[in-house]
Design an enzyme around this catalytic site. Structure first.
Site, short mmCIF file in Angstrom:
data_model
loop_
_atom_site.label_atom_id
_atom_site.label_comp_id
_atom_site.label_asym_id
_atom_site.label_seq_id
_atom_site.Cartn_x
_atom_site.Cartn_y
_atom_site.Cartn_z
CB SER A 129 -0.89 0.06 1.14
OG SER A 129 -1.51 1.21 1.47
CE1 TYR B 299 -4.07 -2.14 5.12
CE2 TYR B 299 -3.60 0.12 4.62
CZ TYR B 299 -3.87 -1.21 4.17
OH TYR B 299 -4.08 -1.63 2.94
P1 NDP Z 1 -11.20 -6.10 -0.14
O1 NDP Z 1 -11.76 -6.14 1.15
O2 NDP Z 1 -12.18 -5.74 -1.28
O3 NDP Z 1 -10.99 -7.82 -0.71
C1 NDP Z 1 -10.01 -8.53 0.32
C2 NDP Z 1 -9.64 -9.68 -0.52
O4 NDP Z 1 -8.93 -10.67 0.30
C3 NDP Z 1 -11.17 -10.64 -0.70
O5 NDP Z 1 -11.14 -11.35 -1.78
C4 NDP Z 1 -10.86 -11.46 0.41
O6 NDP Z 1 -11.57 -12.89 0.45
C5 NDP Z 1 -9.41 -11.75 0.82
N1 NDP Z 1 -8.92 -12.06 2.10
C6 NDP Z 1 -8.90 -11.29 3.05
N2 NDP Z 1 -8.60 -11.78 4.33
C7 NDP Z 1 -8.45 -13.17 3.73
C8 NDP Z 1 -7.70 -14.23 4.56
N3 NDP Z 1 -7.52 -14.26 5.93
N4 NDP Z 1 -7.64 -15.46 3.86
C9 NDP Z 1 -7.57 -15.40 2.49
N5 NDP Z 1 -8.16 -14.40 1.77
C10 NDP Z 1 -8.54 -13.25 2.50
O7 NDP Z 1 -9.69 -5.55 -0.12
P2 NDP Z 1 -9.13 -4.84 -1.54
O8 NDP Z 1 -9.45 -5.47 -2.84
O9 NDP Z 1 -9.41 -3.36 -1.48
O10 NDP Z 1 -7.49 -4.96 -0.88
C11 NDP Z 1 -6.66 -5.83 -1.62
C12 NDP Z 1 -5.58 -5.66 -1.00
O11 NDP Z 1 -4.93 -4.46 -1.59
C13 NDP Z 1 -5.07 -5.77 0.41
O12 NDP Z 1 -4.00 -6.32 0.82
C14 NDP Z 1 -5.08 -4.20 1.04
O13 NDP Z 1 -4.51 -3.82 1.93
C15 NDP Z 1 -4.56 -3.55 -0.56
N6 NDP Z 1 -4.68 -2.38 -0.62
C16 NDP Z 1 -5.95 -1.79 -0.81
C17 NDP Z 1 -6.36 -0.50 -1.15
C18 NDP Z 1 -7.80 0.05 -1.20
O14 NDP Z 1 -7.89 1.27 -1.13
N7 NDP Z 1 -8.66 -0.67 -1.43
C19 NDP Z 1 -5.21 0.33 -0.97
C20 NDP Z 1 -3.69 0.11 -0.93
C21 NDP Z 1 -3.71 -1.36 -0.78
P3 NDP Z 1 -12.81 -13.09 1.28
O15 NDP Z 1 -13.77 -12.13 0.72
O16 NDP Z 1 -13.26 -14.41 0.92
O17 NDP Z 1 -12.71 -13.23 2.85
#
Ligand code: NDP
Length: 237
Positions: free
Chosen positions: A132, A146
């Protein structure tokens, strides 16, 4: 589009948001794609039906299960560690267990997954961890834990790039800024505050992040390693 034809690809945390966009991009490119999810079975099944990618239920917080899934995919060409959670708030009142679980998912899991993938990865493989822009800059209160997790990713990526470079394996982080997803909706209550820190005042789209992943994972990414590729509309500028 067949830029990933024949490639064995695993996306950890692919059911929703940025991860789902990455699954779509690699599947469109002809890759043999599997992805994990934790709780969103319906979303995972729908994405599988749409893309042909294989969904696997695995909680990234369960280290041994995660390692077993990575090992079971055999010789990977690309692994993307996207799964991440966001716990924000006053550090004096945040639940300690919730913070530690975030550290498990955002830090421990990427490390163990990357190492396990590298054990049997094909030469010239690609390891990408979704970090991030908050690994570089956290311009508001409540984000310390975070930011800690995303700064940790930076050190990991730099070090592992040196560990695996002799096999042509690259290790990089993509650092999105505010990206439209369930975690951070473009029309959410924090959107205006987020945009105030950006040069280009809109959320990043998940497909823009996915295209960057495809570039890093493709043939032109061979010399990009140990790097943080920031895509944040100038949030960190
Ligand atoms: P979402 O919450 O929209 O999606 C998260 C995804 O990760 C889902 O597919 C979820 O699966 C999966 N996930 C979460 N926890 C677990 C776990 N314990 N085991 C397996 N899968 C898991 O998040 P984003 O798409 O926004 O974020 C994705 C990545 O990008 C993260 O690492 C986040 O920190 C990073 N990021 C996001 C930003 C943003 O503004 N959106 C900015 C900067 C970085 P399920 O639903 O099945 O649990």
């Amino acid at each position: 589009m067949s830029d990933f034809a024949g490639k064995n690809i695993l996306v950890l945390g692919g059911s929703r948001g940025i991860g789902a966009a990455i699954v779509r991009r690699f599947a469109k490119g002809g890759g043999k794609v599997a992805f994990t999810y934790a709780g969103s079975k319906d979303a995972a099944d729908a994405l599988a039906a749409e893309t042909g990618a294989e969904p696997v239920q695995t909680d990234s917080a369960d280290r041994d299960a995660l390692i077993a899934i990575v090992a079971g995919r055999g010789a990977l060409d690309v692994v993307v560690v996207n799964a991440g959670t966001l716990v924000m708030g006053d550090p004096l009142s945040l639940d300690a267990d919730a913070v530690d679980k975030m550290i498990d998912i955002n830090v421990r899991a990427p490390y163990h997954a990357a190492v396990e993938a590298a054990r049997r990865m094909n030469d010239n493989g690609r390891i990408i961890v979704i970090g991030s822009t908050n690994g570089d800059r956290i311009p508001f209160a409540g984000g310390a834990a975070y930011a800690l997790t995303k700064s940790a990713v930076q050190g990991m990526v730099r070090g592992l790039a040196r560990d695996f470079g002799d096999r042509g394996i690259t290790v990089n982080s993509i650092q999105p800024g505010p990206t439209d997803s369930d975690m951070n909706p473009a029309d959410g209550p924090m959107a205006a505050t987020m945009h105030s820190f950006m040069a280009i005042k809109r959320h990043v789209r998940a497909d823009e992040v996915a295209e960057l992943a495809a570039f890093i994972a493709g043939p032109h990414g061979a010399m990009i390693t140990g790097s943080m590729q920031t895509i944040d509309g100038g949030f960190g500028a």
